[in-house]
Design a protein around this motif. Structure first.
Motif, PDB file in Angstrom:
ATOM      1  N   ARG A  70       0.746  -1.259  -0.110  1.00  0.00           N
ATOM      2  CA  ARG A  70       0.003   0.059   0.031  1.00  0.00           C
ATOM      3  C   ARG A  70       0.938   1.319  -0.259  1.00  0.00           C
ATOM      4  O   ARG A  70       0.189   2.403   0.113  1.00  0.00           O
TER       5      ARG A  70
ATOM      6  N   ALA B 253       2.959   0.055  -3.877  1.00  0.00           N
ATOM      7  CA  ALA B 253       1.859   0.203  -4.806  1.00  0.00           C
ATOM      8  C   ALA B 253       2.190   0.273  -6.295  1.00  0.00           C
ATOM      9  O   ALA B 253       1.475  -0.483  -7.137  1.00  0.00           O
TER      10      ALA B 253
ATOM     11  N   GLY C  69      -6.731  -2.960   2.527  1.00  0.00           N
ATOM     12  CA  GLY C  69      -7.089  -1.860   1.806  1.00  0.00           C
ATOM     13  C   GLY C  69      -6.903  -2.280   0.468  1.00  0.00           C
ATOM     14  O   GLY C  69      -6.588  -3.424   0.295  1.00  0.00           O
TER      15      GLY C  69
ATOM     16  N   VAL D 262      -4.060  -5.058  -1.067  1.00  0.00           N
ATOM     17  CA  VAL D 262      -3.655  -5.839   0.159  1.00  0.00           C
ATOM     18  C   VAL D 262      -4.245  -7.019   0.164  1.00  0.00           C
ATOM     19  O   VAL D 262      -5.514  -7.315   0.292  1.00  0.00           O
TER      20      VAL D 262
END
Length: 309
Positions: free
Chosen positions: A9, A14, A35, A38
């Motif tokens: 994240r 990312a 989130g 993930v």
């Protein structure tokens, strides 16, 4: 290829995870909090964090570590699964190298600096005893992740890890004027670890220097370097200017210089890390290596947004 991305994240993780997925690879994103992106909850600071990494690594072809947790025991936890680490902390990278499992593969420095910078230094025609200066120019118009801000603030008042000239060298307190695309610039000595990653192996002295935004912002960093109690100001610096970055390496003896530039430090770091992950998956059993052992200038020039010259 099956890649496990720790810190999926984050600003770097990312981007790397998305790039690997876009290239057709299977990616398991791991992070401390749930989130987008993930798939696996892993807290490297928790008592069972490394055990969870050990289990997950066994089911993947390569592990990318792009989180802010710097624990050398990670090198043992992944076993023989190749590990690519995007950290810029020399002391930690030395610890990782000492902890790598027998038969394992560890890629030290995957990203912009170190990573791209390591490839640039290694591409110079240098001989033992040469002195190489690395110039790192980062735009201040980009909002960086908390880990990157904390790393920069942590330079203030701290000594370089194992400086090539010996003795004690304090970050941000000495400067050098170096060539850049826009002319000569004054940059501050900073503890980017290419002296650890490539200088030792090649018998050359590598010194890294940092400039942030324009001359005024760099002068402010120098002030923080003199007065470390002001380090909290680093997080409060306004994001004015643009997001251009530049990394160059010059041999003092010959004057030979090689450089790269682009826009978006975090994006470039993530894309370069993804390229190192692909190379690491094919380098199983190589032991401790750097991006310069796996990638060439042509390889990094093919990374979107990275331009040589």
């Amino acid at each position: 290829m099956r890649a496990l991305v720790l810190g999926a994240r984050g600003a770097v993780g990312a981007v790397a995870a998305d790039a690997l997925r876009a290239a057709g690879h299977h990616v398991t994103g791991a992070g401390r909090t749930p989130g987008p992106g993930v798939d696996l909850r892993v807290d490297l600071r928790a008592p069972d964090g490394l055990a969870r990494v050990r289990e997950a690594a066994a089911e993947h072809d390569v592990v990318l570590h792009a989180s802010a947790v710097e624990d050398p025991a990670l090198a043992r936890a992944v076993g023989r699964t190749p590990l690519v680490d995007a950290s810029a902390t020399g002391r930690y990278l030395d610890g990782l190298a000492a902890a790598v499992a027998p038969g394992g593969t560890l890629v030290l420095g995957a990203g912009l600096v170190p990573g791209l910078s390591t490839v640039l230094v290694a591409s110079l025609d240098a001989r033992p005893g040469d002195e190489i200066d690395v110039a790192v120019l980062l735009g201040t118009g980009e909002t960086h992740g908390d880990a990157a801000v904390a790393w920069t603030a942590g330079l203030a008042g701290a000594a370089l890890h194992d400086p090539p000239e010996g003795g004690t060298v304090i970050n941000l307190r000495s400067a050098r004027v170096l060539p850049t695309r826009s002319g000569t610039r004054r940059l501050l000595r900073a503890d980017f670890p290419d002296h650890v990653l490539v200088g030792r192996a090649r018998g050359v002295t590598v010194r890294s220097y940092l400039a942030a935004g324009g001359a005024a912002t760099t002068a402010a960093l120098a002030l923080v370097g003199r007065f470390p109690a002001l380090r909290a100001l680093v997080a409060r610096m306004p994001h004015v200017g643009d997001d251009r970055w530049e990394v160059g390496a010059v041999n003092r003896r010959t004057g030979e210089r090689v450089a790269a530039h682009g826009r978006g430090q975090s994006a470039a770091t993530g894309l370069l890390a993804a390229r190192a992950v692909e190379a690491a998956a094919a380098a199983r059993g190589r032991g401790v290596v750097t991006s310069a052992d796996l990638l060439t200038l042509d390889d990094v020039a093919r990374v979107p947004g990275v331009r040589l010259g």
